[in-house]
Design an enzyme around this catalytic site. Sequence first.
Site, PDB file in Angstrom:
ATOM      1  N   ASN A   8       0.856  -1.190   0.000  1.00  0.00           N
ATOM      2  CA  ASN A   8       0.000   0.000   0.000  1.00  0.00           C
ATOM      3  C   ASN A   8       0.891   1.240   0.000  1.00  0.00           C
ATOM      4  OD1 ASN A   8      -1.917   1.954   0.355  1.00  0.00           O
ATOM      5  ND2 ASN A   8      -2.461   1.371   2.451  1.00  0.00           N
ATOM      6  N   HIS A  94      -9.857   1.168   4.699  1.00  0.00           N
ATOM      7  CA  HIS A  94      -8.593   1.361   5.428  1.00  0.00           C
ATOM      8  C   HIS A  94      -8.841   2.351   6.578  1.00  0.00           C
ATOM      9  CE1 HIS A  94      -4.535   2.653   6.391  1.00  0.00           C
ATOM     10  NE2 HIS A  94      -4.109   1.550   5.786  1.00  0.00           N
ATOM     11  N   GLU A 164      -5.911  -4.970  10.577  1.00  0.00           N
ATOM     12  CA  GLU A 164      -4.957  -3.874  10.748  1.00  0.00           C
ATOM     13  C   GLU A 164      -5.297  -3.085  12.017  1.00  0.00           C
ATOM     14  OE1 GLU A 164      -2.842  -2.741   6.936  1.00  0.00           O
ATOM     15  OE2 GLU A 164      -4.601  -1.491   7.074  1.00  0.00           O
ATOM     16  N   GLY A 170       1.917   2.399  11.107  1.00  0.00           N
ATOM     17  CA  GLY A 170       2.893   3.488  11.085  1.00  0.00           C
ATOM     18  C   GLY A 170       3.527   3.780  12.431  1.00  0.00           C
ATOM     19  N   GLY A 228       2.744  -1.061   4.431  1.00  0.00           N
ATOM     20  CA  GLY A 228       2.690   0.354   4.071  1.00  0.00           C
ATOM     21  C   GLY A 228       4.083   0.895   3.797  1.00  0.00           C
TER      22      GLY A 228
HETATM   23  P1  PGA Z   1       2.485   0.621   7.778  1.00  0.00           P
HETATM   24  O1  PGA Z   1       1.059   0.814   7.087  1.00  0.00           O
HETATM   25  O2  PGA Z   1       3.057  -0.667   7.228  1.00  0.00           O
HETATM   26  O3  PGA Z   1       3.285   1.820   7.335  1.00  0.00           O
HETATM   27  O4  PGA Z   1       2.272   0.555   9.223  1.00  0.00           O
HETATM   28  C1  PGA Z   1       0.197  -0.271   6.920  1.00  0.00           C
HETATM   29  C2  PGA Z   1      -1.125   0.184   6.412  1.00  0.00           C
HETATM   30  O5  PGA Z   1      -1.536   1.327   6.675  1.00  0.00           O
HETATM   31  O6  PGA Z   1      -1.812  -0.538   5.721  1.00  0.00           O
END
Ligand code: PGA
Length: 244
Positions: A8, A94, A164, A170, A228
Amino acid sequence: MKPIFIANWKMNLLLDDAFALINQMINSIKDESDLENIIIAPPLPYISILSKNYPQIKFAAQDVSFYKNFGSHTGEVSAKMIKNVGSSYTIIGHSERRANSSEANQIVKTKLENSIEAGITPILCVGESLESRKQKNHLNFIEDQLIKSLGNVQNIEHLIIAYEPVWAIGTKIIPTIAEIEEVVGKIKDIVGRSPVAKNIDLVYGGSVNSTNHQDILSAKDISGVLVGSASLDAKELVNMVQVR
Ligand code: PGA
């Protein structure tokens, strides 16, 4: 079965950077068949040209319109259009959209239905907030989110559900394997109550990178990861796809 890797990219990269990243990834992956399990979700305007240039890779939209097909909906892009330009998947619900664009479960449900009607495989995201986890209400929260987002969907060909946790996106904070298994077990239980889809893949997303992906993929009933920020780095992506 090889694990699924959903990249993503969110609102990142210019088109030249996207080409450079995919080229670097393709050149570094030794076994070409590994590319078959990669689904890239680039910014929407890039899907058409990327899917034409890389038929060996699957593409996903990061979102899809609430509205169907065509109409006077300025700024909207329908599932039919996304499919038409080479996307066979779309991320739906999301947490960044649920939080920043006020997407309630009812909206997510309509987007899911529109995608199915257009022949697009939905990647439905669910996940609890930190608050709900702290209150030990996460399983109820996810059950409610999942049931309302799925509505009466039945017997579709393929559905991907991404667990998630909002607090893991993040943040570099990863749930324990037991925590992932608890939620994924619950999701499996819920979708097992009615014939939602012939084929369901459950994936995990939130701070996945090349140092933790193997552990995550070892969790029971997890068949892939949604990545992400680490998916913006070709080396990271290649390490994840090749080392499993
Ligand atoms: P991240 O994001 O891997 O940067 O934590 C994942 C996502 O938002 O799907």
